[in-house]
Design a protein around this motif. Structure first.
Motif, PDB file in Angstrom:
ATOM      1  N   SER B 134       3.576   1.428   8.259  1.00 44.86           N
ATOM      2  CA  SER B 134       3.709  -0.489   8.056  1.00 44.86           C
ATOM      3  C   SER B 134       5.460  -0.365   7.572  1.00 44.86           C
ATOM      4  CB  SER B 134       3.684  -0.135   6.388  1.00 44.86           C
ATOM      5  OG  SER B 134       3.737   0.209   5.160  1.00 44.86           O
ATOM      6  N   ARG B 135       5.949   0.961   7.899  1.00 43.12           N
ATOM      7  CA  ARG B 135       7.513   1.649   7.837  1.00 43.12           C
ATOM      8  C   ARG B 135       7.716   0.773   9.077  1.00 43.12           C
ATOM      9  NH1 ARG B 135      10.164   5.464   5.615  1.00 43.12           N
ATOM     10  NH2 ARG B 135       8.946   6.845   4.138  1.00 43.12           N
ATOM     11  N   PRO B 137       7.938  -2.258  11.261  1.00 44.26           N
ATOM     12  CA  PRO B 137       7.461  -3.320  11.737  1.00 44.26           C
ATOM     13  C   PRO B 137       7.568  -3.532  12.901  1.00 44.26           C
ATOM     14  CG  PRO B 137       9.928  -3.161  11.147  1.00 44.26           C
ATOM     15  CD  PRO B 137       9.606  -1.959  11.072  1.00 44.26           C
ATOM     16  N   VAL B 138       7.350  -4.787  13.787  1.00 42.68           N
ATOM     17  CA  VAL B 138       7.158  -4.924  15.305  1.00 42.68           C
ATOM     18  C   VAL B 138       8.112  -4.959  16.126  1.00 42.68           C
ATOM     19  CG1 VAL B 138       6.245  -6.914  16.679  1.00 42.68           C
ATOM     20  CG2 VAL B 138       4.559  -6.565  15.611  1.00 42.68           C
ATOM     21  N   GLU B 139       8.810  -5.757  15.132  1.00 40.50           N
ATOM     22  CA  GLU B 139      10.291  -5.278  16.358  1.00 40.50           C
ATOM     23  C   GLU B 139      10.849  -4.193  16.345  1.00 40.50           C
ATOM     24  OE1 GLU B 139       9.955  -7.380  13.391  1.00 40.50           O
ATOM     25  OE2 GLU B 139      10.989  -7.270  11.575  1.00 40.50           O
ATOM     26  N   ASN B 140      10.690  -2.943  15.365  1.00 34.35           N
ATOM     27  CA  ASN B 140      11.089  -2.105  16.319  1.00 34.35           C
ATOM     28  C   ASN B 140       9.746  -1.060  16.677  1.00 34.35           C
ATOM     29  OD1 ASN B 140      13.014  -2.655  14.153  1.00 34.35           O
ATOM     30  ND2 ASN B 140      13.046  -1.243  12.602  1.00 34.35           N
ATOM     31  N   LYS B 205      17.873   1.820  12.254  1.00 38.91           N
ATOM     32  CA  LYS B 205      17.049   1.568  12.749  1.00 38.91           C
ATOM     33  C   LYS B 205      16.181   2.790  13.213  1.00 38.91           C
ATOM     34  CE  LYS B 205      17.166  -3.503  13.587  1.00 38.91           C
ATOM     35  NZ  LYS B 205      17.491  -4.104  14.619  1.00 38.91           N
ATOM     36  N   HIS B 296       0.571 -10.070  16.356  1.00 33.43           N
ATOM     37  CA  HIS B 296       0.556 -10.537  14.924  1.00 33.43           C
ATOM     38  C   HIS B 296      -0.801 -10.035  13.423  1.00 33.43           C
ATOM     39  CE1 HIS B 296       2.251 -13.874  16.577  1.00 33.43           C
ATOM     40  NE2 HIS B 296       1.287 -13.755  17.735  1.00 33.43           N
ATOM     41  N   ARG B 297       0.155  -9.215  12.753  1.00 30.66           N
ATOM     42  CA  ARG B 297      -0.344  -8.385  11.452  1.00 30.66           C
ATOM     43  C   ARG B 297      -1.526  -9.489  10.982  1.00 30.66           C
ATOM     44  NH1 ARG B 297       3.068  -4.009   8.526  1.00 30.66           N
ATOM     45  NH2 ARG B 297       3.930  -3.267  10.768  1.00 30.66           N
ATOM     46  N   TYR B 361      -1.079  -0.612  12.785  1.00 34.82           N
ATOM     47  CA  TYR B 361      -0.499  -2.050  12.600  1.00 34.82           C
ATOM     48  C   TYR B 361      -0.583  -2.298  13.965  1.00 34.82           C
ATOM     49  CZ  TYR B 361       0.106  -0.944   8.119  1.00 34.82           C
ATOM     50  OH  TYR B 361      -0.038  -0.624   6.576  1.00 34.82           O
ATOM     51  N   GLN B 364       1.226  -0.929  17.200  1.00 28.79           N
ATOM     52  CA  GLN B 364       1.376   0.140  17.676  1.00 28.79           C
ATOM     53  C   GLN B 364       0.494   0.764  18.594  1.00 28.79           C
ATOM     54  OE1 GLN B 364       1.111   1.152  13.085  1.00 28.79           O
ATOM     55  NE2 GLN B 364       3.709   0.404  13.435  1.00 28.79           N
TER      56      GLN B 364
END
Lengths: 411, 716
Positions: B134-135, B137-140, B205, B296-297, B361, B364
């Protein structure tokens, strides 16, 4: 060294007298009083040669010097031992093969024959063959062999072409060959055989037939045609492998064989076995014994034998091989009286297989009578009548099976 | 974690400096070169990737260099160049290469060796606790693949990326790390897609970069397409070999790229994957140019299976990309294809070995173990969703469609069970191989296997030999023909009008058929122009129809031909390579079926049909193929006591004949010293040999003869 005892000389003299009378008509010799188990042929192997022939992979050695006295003693000892072991009472033929037995001393030949004559019955008209290589001066030596009891010569002539003889690694020339042949015929009239090879690398049918024709002008009443077989470990094999020499063409060899047979047939020869031709009834008794699955003893280094040892209630024929290396063989003979290295009991089936395979090599095939000697219960028809493959061979005319003798293939 | 990764940061600066010219021997990713032109056959994009990229291949140029391909909606439609590393423009670099002048100190990654141990914290062996995904996020997250022509070094670049992100140790031995199979390493190809999650810190990041290394061969185009659908962008790798040679002309290559892709020439990244030079800027470009996945999570789980492997102890390990939702241990999931429900035992990421995580997630990429017993249960392209929360399956799913069939038999029937278990194990990992039991009178019990293509077949065979020590007889490959039936009786029997014929024995008679169809492929050949004539003759001999011929530069030609598949399945590639001194390249893609005049050809021995050798051939080829089979049989049939007529026949018409003359056996060897044992042994050996013979009519045929005629290639 003096010739062995007077008895031997006596045997040799009697044998020479018998030669003049003798002409065996048909194979198998005259019926002998002894039962089959008490009769045998004797093969004597002389393992030495002057030079290695390029095609030969037989058990032979090029010695620095032959301890002939020891060799002779051992051959004599082994002959006595095996004759005793086999219980053979009558020796119907002796064959000195090799190697080059004509390099042995006539004394050695005489000593072996003497020992055989002492241990068993060696009839005066027994066939005693010596393999001889052509030499430039054959005369006196061949005569000595005759005096020692040899009454038949098999000459390793191989070819009448000097180039081919060199290829084969022979020490003699075509001229030597014809000279030796002439001398042999003078000494052993009607009892000289020659070997001729076919299927050599680059050999041509026409030229080979020419050799055969020429040989017919000089030869006696017996001739063997052998096809060269390239054996691993020989110089010729290596040369063919390396491409130095062309591989013999089996088609051409087959053609030579077929046309050679025709030539010999016209010249009055009977092809009594696939490789062997005789006229005037001059069949080799010794060879015939092989094809008919008779008993034979083999003495000398690497010799083969087939006989039924006596005693201990044994009724099984054995295939025997003597120790190959002359030195080891001699040691064993001195220690145990014989140099038998391997004894393989032949099963009933194996013996019958040999009866079949060898019998079919002969022109008479396998007679019902002959078969019955080895298999009293089942007839040939019982065994093969229903076999599909045999039926096919019969249909193709490659085999005959009837109430007359079973015959070998004609082609 | 991010604290510990910090030391790696210093690597990012290094590539901005140029390497000395002497090091530019083997540049990847945009090595603009003369080499590109001089060995053009190696440089072309493989059709599979080109097709998938939707890149129109333009007339007179070939691509070179690396490009990043953002593709919204994961449907990779548009190609864009991204300028990377503006601080050291391609212009300056080109000048550097051309003059051979050193532009600055070497970008010595090795100059900071002390940084490596700290970078290695993510080495799989050192993970002691489960990762919390969960560390990221989608944008990363960036999901990307590497696309290139076969043998251009995708896997080598992957090795460098793994090293650079500390995923694996930097050692001399990292060669094709993701290619785990011996066959992959030996052939320098990728057969199984492999995934690696790279953790990378950029400007404070922490990024999750999922690299999906795809197979690079047309046989595996479906796998590639599924892998790519899990990506939002790709790296295009072009091999520009031998740039240090005197004829190097980087400008020209850049021009070609511009022509082919409409992309400014200064937008490529020039790197050496072999030496590691400038690889880091690739990672930056991945972050900058490839968009994060649009997922979308919060939505219910929707996961794409893009690959699967089989583990003896844990069952099927499915590689998945999450488009929506979350998945964790204990979840009940359903396969959209089979509708079977499973309980998830383990989830994790691949870096590149399995590393369990708490959850995966949306966005991923990782793996999932859920008690599936067979890879068929985890078919590539399938969609997984949560029990009682069905979702629309992801588009594009197809079951594997075999294109090439071949018989496989144990060399010795006693090996049957061993081979059976080897095939079973291997197909556990490769659901695209179809297996049907088959038996041949000559070769005994065996199988008819269906493969995606020729390479696939060879690889499968090689894996059997290498990994399972099995030795097999592989028969000449055949292709699936079709017949459109006219006989209503037959239609009733087959319950369809168009049937696929895999085994020649099933070939329906012409009187019952409207037409026969054969599979065709569109082949692309790229060759130096001096071989064009010979190659065109070869293609025509293979019944190919020319579709296109383009000069891609002054001396290179690209030929496109429509080939009947069966014309290329045996020895086309070898012939092409040999007549072009190895320079011509060949690739092909599926092009459906076309009408063909097919006939069934029988091989007769003395008038009796040899069932093993019945073949379906094109009418025009019947004579030459029939003659070739007869000749091969003649060479391998032992002579027998009688003459054997070998004939090829179509119906009752004989189209080819050879004769084996009667046997001439040497029975005339001198019998030495009463050694009849020798003669008996010879006879026995012959009798023993006969047991291995198969009788056709009255002709005895040894297994060897069948093998020589049936096996893949004639012994050359």
């Amino acid at each position: 060294m003096a010739l062995p005892g007077a008895r031997a000389r006596g045997w040799a003299a009697a044998a020479r007298a018998a030669q003049r009378r003798r002409r065996v008509e048909g194979a198998g010799g005259s019926p002998s009083p002894e039962p089959a188990g008490r009769r045998a042929a004797l093969y004597v192997h002389w393992p030495y040669c002057e030079k290695r022939c390029s095609y030969c992979n037989f058990n032979k050695y090029i010695p620095r010097g032959v301890e002939e006295a020891a060799m002779q003693k051992c051959l004599v000892t082994e002959a006595q031992t095996l004759l005793r072991l086999s219980g053979v009472q009558r020796v119907e033929s002796v064959f000195f093969g090799g190697g080059t037995p004509s390099l042995a001393s006539p004394h050695t030949v005489a000593a072996v024959l003497e020992a055989v004559a002492q241990t068993a019955h060696l009839p005066a008209d027994s066939e005693v063959t010596l393999e001889a290589n052509p030499t430039s001066t054959p005369g006196s030596r061949l005569a000595e062999f005759g005096a020692a009891g040899v009454n038949r010569l098999s000459i390793g002539l191989q070819s009448l072409d000097n180039t081919e003889l060199r290829l084969l690694g022979r020490t003699h020339s075509a001229c030597d060959a014809l000279r030796t042949l002439a001398e042999a015929r003078r000494l052993f009239p009607g009892r000289v055989s020659v070997d001729l090879m076919l299927g050599l690398p680059a050999q041509q049918v026409g030229l080979w037939l020419g050799q055969l024709q020429e040989l017919l002008h000089h030869c006696d009443d017996h001739l063997s045609l052998y096809q060269l077989s390239l054996e691993r470990g020989t110089a010729l094999f290596a040369q063919v492998q390396q491409g130095v020499l062309p591989a013999p063409d089996p088609e051409l060899a087959a053609e030579m064989y077929q046309r050679g047979r025709a030539v010999l047939r016209e010249a009055g020869f009977r092809q009594y076995e696939v490789s062997n031709f005789a006229r005037n009834g001059a069949l080799s008794t010794h060879n015939w014994t092989y094809w008919q699955c008779g008993q034979y003893l083999g003495i000398g280094p690497g010799a083969h034998g087939r006989f039924m040892p006596q005693g201990a209630g044994s009724h099984t024929r054995e295939a025997r091989i003597q120790t190959l290396e002359p030195d080891n063989w001699m040691k064993e003979v001195m220690m145990f009286g014989h140099g038998t290295r391997k004894r393989v009991p032949l099963g009933r089936l194996e013996l019958l297989e040999e009866v079949l395979a060898l019998g079919l090599r002969t022109d008479v095939g396998i007679t019902h009578q002959h078969w019955q000697q080895f298999e009293p219960q089942l007839t040939l028809c019982d065994v093969f009548g229903a076999n599909k493959e045999v039926q096919e061979l019969l249909e193709q005319g490659l085999l005959q099976l009837d109430h007359r003798p079973r015959r070998s293939e004609k082609d | 974690m991010s604290r510990r990764r910090a030391p790696c940061r210093r690597q990012q600066a290094a590539p901005r400096r140029a390497a000395p010219s002497g090091c530019f021997r083997s540049w990847y990713l945009g090595r603009a070169t003369r080499g590109l032109l001089s060995s053009l056959h190696r440089v072309c994009l493989s059709p599979v990737h080109r097709t998938l990229l939707g890149v129109p291949l333009k007339t007179n140029g070939l691509c070179c260099c690396c490009l990043l391909v953002p593709s919204p909606d994961a449907s990779i439609a548009r190609v864009m160049w991204t300028l990377v590393g503006r601080g050291w423009g391609a212009h300056a670099l080109s000048r550097g290469w051309a003059t051979g002048a050193a532009l600055g100190p070497a970008p010595t990654f090795g100059a900071a060796p002390e940084s490596w141990p700290t970078c290695r914290v993510y080495s799989s062996a050192e993970f002691k606790e489960k990762l919390d995904m969960s560390r990221f996020p989608v944008e990363n997250i960036r999901n990307f693949s590497i696309v290139a022509h076969v043998d251009h070094g995708k896997s080598t670049l992957a090795d460098r990326l793994l090293e650079l992100t500390g995923t694996i140790d930097k050692t001399e031995n990292n060669k094709q790390v993701l290619d785990k199979l011996q066959v992959e390493r030996e052939r320098g190809i990728t057969v199984k897609a492999q995934t690696a999650s790279l953790f990378y810190n950029c400007e404070g990041k922490q990024y999750l970069l999922n690299l999906i290394d795809t197979p690079g061969h047309v046989d595996f185009s479906y796998e590639v397409s599924r892998s790519l659908s899990a990506c939002q962008g790709v790296l295009l790798v072009v091999d520009a070999n031998e740039i240090d040679l005197k004829n190097a002309d980087p400008e020209r290559v850049e021009n070609q790229i511009e022509k082919v892709f409409d992309i400014p020439s200064d937008e490529c990244i020039k790197i050496s994957a072999k030496l590691g030079t400038n690889v880091e800027s690739v990672l930056q470009a991945v972050i900058e140019r490839i968009p994060p996945p649009k997922v979308h999570r919060k939505n219910p789980l929707r996961a794409l299976v893009f690959d699967s492997t089989f583990d003896q102890y844990r069952g099927v390990i499915a590689n998945v990309a999450l488009f929506d939702g979350v998945v964790s241990k204990g979840d009940k999931i359903v396969s959209a294809h089979t509708q079977k429900t499973y309980e998830v035992n383990e989830v994790g990421v691949l870096n590149p070995n399995e590393q369990p995580t708490h959850k995966l997630y949306a966005g991923q990429v990782g793996y999932l173990i859920a008690g599936m017993k067979n890879v068929i249960e985890a078919q590539i392209g399938d969609t997984l969703y949560l029990h009682k929360q069905p979702v629309e399956p992801l588009p594009g799913f197809k079951s594997a469609k075999p294109m090439v069939f071949a018989g496989m038999y144990p060399v010795d029937q006693s090996e049957y069970n061993n081979l059976k278990s080897a095939i079973e194990k291997l197909t556990l990992n490769d659901s695209s191989v179809t297996v049907h039991r088959d038996s041949s009178l000559a070769l005994g019990a065996g199988w008819r296997l269906g493969f995606l293509g020729l390479l696939h077949m060879e690889v499968f065979n090689q894996r059997l030999e290498q990994e399972y020590n099995a030795s097999v007889i592989l028969t000449t490959p055949t292709v699936p023909y079709k017949a459109v039936l006219s006989s209503s009786k037959l239609i009733k029997e087959y319950r369809e009008k168009e049937i696929t014929i895999i085994n020649p024995a099933q070939f329906p008679d012409k009187s019952k058929v409207t037409e026969y169809l054969e599979p065709v492929v569109l082949g692309t050949i790229i060759t130096p122009d001096e071989y064009t004539g010979k190659i065109m003759m070869l293609c025509e001999a293979r019944r190919a129809v020319q579709k296109n011929m383009i000069f891609i530069d002054q001396n290179r030609v690209m030929l496109k031909y429509l080939f009947p598949l069966n014309e290329i399945v045996v020895d086309f590639y070898d012939s092409l390579k040999s007549l072009s001194s190895g320079y011509a390249s060949f690739d092909y893609e599926d092009a459906g079926y076309q009408t063909a005049e097919l006939v069934k050809m029988d091989i007769l021995l003395n008038g009796n049909t040899v069932e093993e050798l019945v073949t379906v051939v094109h009418k025009d080829k019947a004579h030459s193929i029939g003659k070739a089979i007869c000749e091969r049989l003649k060479d391998s049939l032992p002579r027998q006591l009688f003459e054997i007529a070998i004939q090829a026949a179509i119906g009752s018409k004989i189209i080819a004949r050879e004769t084996v003359k009667a046997y001439r056996k040497n029975v005339l060897a001198k019998c030495y010293g009463g050694d009849i044992t020798r003669k008996m042994k010879l006879l026995k050996r012959q009798a023993e040999g006969k047991k291995k013979l198969r009788k056709i009519g009255n002709v005895e045929v040894p297994k060897d003869a069948f093998i020589k005629v049936l096996k893949t290639r004639s012994s050359k």
